[in-house]
Design a protein around this motif. Structure first.
Motif, PDB file in Angstrom:
ATOM      1  N   VAL A 191       0.835  -1.205   0.000  1.00  0.00           N
ATOM      2  CA  VAL A 191       0.000   0.000   0.000  1.00  0.00           C
ATOM      3  C   VAL A 191       0.869   1.253   0.000  1.00  0.00           C
ATOM      4  CG1 VAL A 191      -1.724   1.308   1.299  1.00  0.00           C
ATOM      5  CG2 VAL A 191      -1.926  -1.176   1.132  1.00  0.00           C
ATOM      6  N   ASN A 194       1.926   2.757  -3.333  1.00  0.00           N
ATOM      7  CA  ASN A 194       0.894   3.271  -4.235  1.00  0.00           C
ATOM      8  C   ASN A 194       1.360   4.537  -4.962  1.00  0.00           C
ATOM      9  OD1 ASN A 194      -1.634   3.793  -5.453  1.00  0.00           O
ATOM     10  ND2 ASN A 194      -2.174   5.148  -3.764  1.00  0.00           N
ATOM     11  N   MET A 208      -0.634   0.344  -7.899  1.00  0.00           N
ATOM     12  CA  MET A 208      -1.906   0.998  -7.615  1.00  0.00           C
ATOM     13  C   MET A 208      -2.348   0.642  -6.199  1.00  0.00           C
ATOM     14  SD  MET A 208      -4.924  -1.265  -9.474  1.00  0.00           S
ATOM     15  CE  MET A 208      -6.223  -0.579  -8.449  1.00  0.00           C
ATOM     16  N   ASN A 209      -3.373   1.310  -5.742  1.00  0.00           N
ATOM     17  CA  ASN A 209      -3.926   1.036  -4.420  1.00  0.00           C
ATOM     18  C   ASN A 209      -4.999  -0.041  -4.552  1.00  0.00           C
ATOM     19  OD1 ASN A 209      -4.985   1.020  -1.879  1.00  0.00           O
ATOM     20  ND2 ASN A 209      -5.358   3.217  -1.763  1.00  0.00           N
ATOM     21  N   TYR A 210      -4.764  -1.194  -3.931  1.00  0.00           N
ATOM     22  CA  TYR A 210      -5.697  -2.314  -4.051  1.00  0.00           C
ATOM     23  C   TYR A 210      -6.710  -2.368  -2.915  1.00  0.00           C
ATOM     24  CZ  TYR A 210      -2.666  -4.110  -7.729  1.00  0.00           C
ATOM     25  OH  TYR A 210      -1.961  -4.255  -8.905  1.00  0.00           O
ATOM     26  N   GLY A 261      -2.497  -4.226 -12.042  1.00  0.00           N
ATOM     27  CA  GLY A 261      -2.249  -2.867 -11.568  1.00  0.00           C
ATOM     28  C   GLY A 261      -1.831  -1.913 -12.671  1.00  0.00           C
ATOM     29  N   TRP A 304      -9.243   5.472  -9.309  1.00  0.00           N
ATOM     30  CA  TRP A 304      -7.964   5.783  -8.661  1.00  0.00           C
ATOM     31  C   TRP A 304      -7.112   6.715  -9.524  1.00  0.00           C
ATOM     32  CZ3 TRP A 304      -8.141   5.118  -3.833  1.00  0.00           C
ATOM     33  CH2 TRP A 304      -8.760   4.016  -3.256  1.00  0.00           C
TER      34      TRP A 304
END
Length: 626
Positions: A191, A194, A208-210, A261, A304
């Motif tokens: 995280v 990100n 990316m932010n999951y 991602g 996002w």
């Protein structure tokens, strides 16, 4: 059949029919193994019929049919482990019909279904917490607020972990391995990366932010299922049990980070650039896109790429014009949920829609309503898009913007009050709400009644009064409802000796007059044949009911049948199980007679048919004494 050893039974059946070489094809329906033998004379039918777990053997339609009952999928799976036939029984949902979008919606709905109630509760929790913060009852820095916020937000933040479990069940992957993969995606160190460029074994990729994401983990678990099945076939038995999850985790985590991602970020950045450009030359068009498709962007994780742009706008200019259309977008979908809550005949759907609409309006939390109401029903989702698009265009033309990053909701309304025309913003939002609500209210699906509220019967689209839920057992009895509208027929008159003999259990049959088949009880779908012709249901009290549509219709391989439920799904009495094409069934030379039997009759005190003559679906057909 709890004492039956399924592996032994499969082996004994294989030997009894003359061995693997004597079997040309093997499949199964809801109750029986269907074998095509090369030489019937090699089969020892008397020996097969005596096997523990075998109800009877019959020959029909060129097939050697070994009647097992509800446990036939397990026997079939065991058969696949010792021969080239059989194998894992694919859930009915994998055979979903229709276009790609419809199959996608069905998949998303099935995966979200088990967590809908906690999701709805968490959404409502967040709404009340936001209200408390806005009214000054709790300060965000207060430890009480922090603890309650963790309780309310954890499900959303760690959503990939929950979806890993339900997706693993659907895609037949190991649930705990799936959770490990999901946990890796939301691991603190991942995280923290990100928005940065990272590399894996020298391969660069964007992170990316999951957290709160949906599609990445579903794709990952889908691929995990194929990978695990491949590994189980090729790995030696001595290392298979620990090497399969080890390799699955070692392969799927990097693969997801390297592919899903970056692909999402690429699409999101392109989308962001396009919308930003639109705001420069055609604000109304950009507002329509943002207002109409914001929830679609959220579903696919594309939002996002837009959020950083909004935050940058606020940081550099003091406001974000991109945020203003989000207010009609979110409230339009919430209005559609509210219309479903008021208009739907399904008590189960209303129970989800009311709190979902409340949390959407008050706090902008729409996930419970999107995944539990609007998206599964499709039309409310479309109407929400239409309302959001028109409202978003109006808002954008008024130059409205947000001076703080807030959830688009009634609570967040003050953030939109100082930039641009606040009156235009209110008008655009009201128009969006009105369009979504009215279109859903008048043209949205009404659904089939599934329960009775406080003893007051509901009405189906055809006007038939619903009856009390069969899952409610107040006096040690259960009423099983007619699954179809038509003429009742005694089980002894069914042109199939297994059903007619009562070997599968007591019940009745109905010659249908309509093309819809409904659940006769409230409970869980234990069996949903991928051919759509048979469904096994189990009530909370343990009553097991089989609904078998047609005679030998398994041979149609799903033609003329459209399933409305999936294995493992919770259904209410009267809820749609399937839609059938009776004309197609008859043209194929099969009977469309629908048979309903209680397969665990021997464990019950009494099963008495009470439906006679013409029956409407939803009226009592069987009385059961537990």
């Amino acid at each position: 059949m709890a004492s039956v050893n399924y592996r032994t039974l499969a082996a004994d059946i294989l030997e009894g029919v003359g061995g693997e070489k004597n079997i040309a094809t093997a499949t199964h329906c809801a109750t029986r193994l269907r074998l095509t033998l090369r030489d019937d004379a090699k089969a020892n039918t008397a020996a097969v019929e005596k096997l523990p777990g075998v109800i009877t053997v019959m020959k029909a339609g060129g097939q050697y049919q070994v009647v097992i009952g509800n446990d036939v999928p397990t026997v079939f799976a065991e058969l696949g482990k010792i021969s080239r036939f059989g194998g894992d029984d694919a859930p009915a949902e994998e055979a979903a019909k229709g276009n790609i979008f419809n199959r996608f919606i069905q998949m998303i709905s099935a995966i979200f279904s088990p967590i809908l109630w906690p999701l709805a509760a968490a959404g409502l929790f967040k709404a009340f917490l936001a209200l408390a913060g806005n009214l000054g009852w709790l300060a965000p820095e207060d430890s009480t607020y922090v603890i309650l916020n963790a309780a309310a937000d954890a499900l959303f933040y760690f959503l990939p972990l929950f979806l890993a479990i339900t997706a693993a069940k659907r895609f037949k992957a190991n649930q705990f391995t799936a959770m490990a993969i999901a946990g890796s995606l939301v691991y603190p160190s991942i995280v923290a990366l990100n928005g940065t460029q990272a590399n894996f074994a020298g391969i660069p990729f964007s992170v990316m932010n999951y957290t709160s994401s949906v599609i990445p983990i579903i794709v990952a678990v889908w691929l995990q299922g194929y990978l695990e099945r491949f590994l189980l076939k090729i790995l030696p038995s001595a290392i298979r049990n620990f090497m399969t999850p080890l390799l699955a985790m070692a392969i799927m985590v990097p693969l997801t980070l390297l592919t899903v991602g970056p692909a999402t970020i690429f699409l999101a950045n392109g989308l962001s650039s396009g919308i930003t450009a639109m705001f420069d030359f055609a604000p109304w068009l950009a507002g329509a896109v943002m207002g109409g498709f914001w929830q679609v962007f959220v579903v696919f994780g594309l939002h996002w790429g837009l959020i950083p742009v909004m935050l940058n706008e606020i940081a550099t200019t003091g406001y974000s014009v991109m945020m203003a259309p989000l207010l009609p977008a979110v409230l339009a979908q919430s209005a559609a949920m509210l219309a479903v809550a008021i208009r739907s005949n399904s008590a189960k759907r209303r129970e989800v829609a009311f709190p979902a609409a409340f949390s959407g309006f008050l706090a902008g939390v729409t996930e419970p309503g999107i995944y539990g109401v609007n998206l599964p029903l499709k039309k409310p989702f479309y109407f929400g898009i239409a309302g959001g698009a028109i409202g978003g265009a109006i808002v954008a033309m008024g130059g409205s913007a947000a001076n703080a990053f807030v959830f688009p909701s009634l609570i967040g309304l003050p953030a939109f009050a100082t930039i641009g025309s606040f009156i235009t913003l209110l008008i655009g939002t009201a128009v969006a709400i009105a369009i979504a609500f009215l279109l859903t209210f008048f043209f949205g699906p009404r659904e089939t009644p599934d329960t009775v509220d406080a003893g007051v019967p509901g009405k189906a689209d055809g006007g038939t009064a619903a009856t009390p839920s069969a899952a409610t057992i107040a006096t040690g009895s259960v009423k099983v409802l007619a699954p179809v509208t038509g003429t009742a027929v005694a089980l002894s008159e069914v042109p199939d000796k297994v059903f007619a003999s009562g070997a599968m259990g007591a019940g009745l049959a109905i010659i249908p007059e309509q093309d819809t088949v409904h659940s006769p009880v409230s409970g869980t779908v234990q069996v949903a044949m991928k051919t759509g012709h048979a469904y096994g249901l189990k009530t909370d009290s343990g009553v097991e009911v089989l609904v078998h549509i047609g005679i030998d219709t398994v041979q149609m391989k799903g033609e003329g049948f459209t399933s409305a439920v999936t294995r493992g799904q919770r259904v209410e009495a009267g809820e749609l199980l399937a839609t059938i094409d009776r004309a197609k069934i008859k043209d194929a030379g099969f009977s469309d007679m629908t048979i309903m039997v209680v397969t665990n009759t021997k464990n019950l005190t009494a099963v008495v048919p009470v439906g006679q003559g013409h029956l409407d679906h939803g009226v009592p057909a069987l009385d059961i004494e537990l």
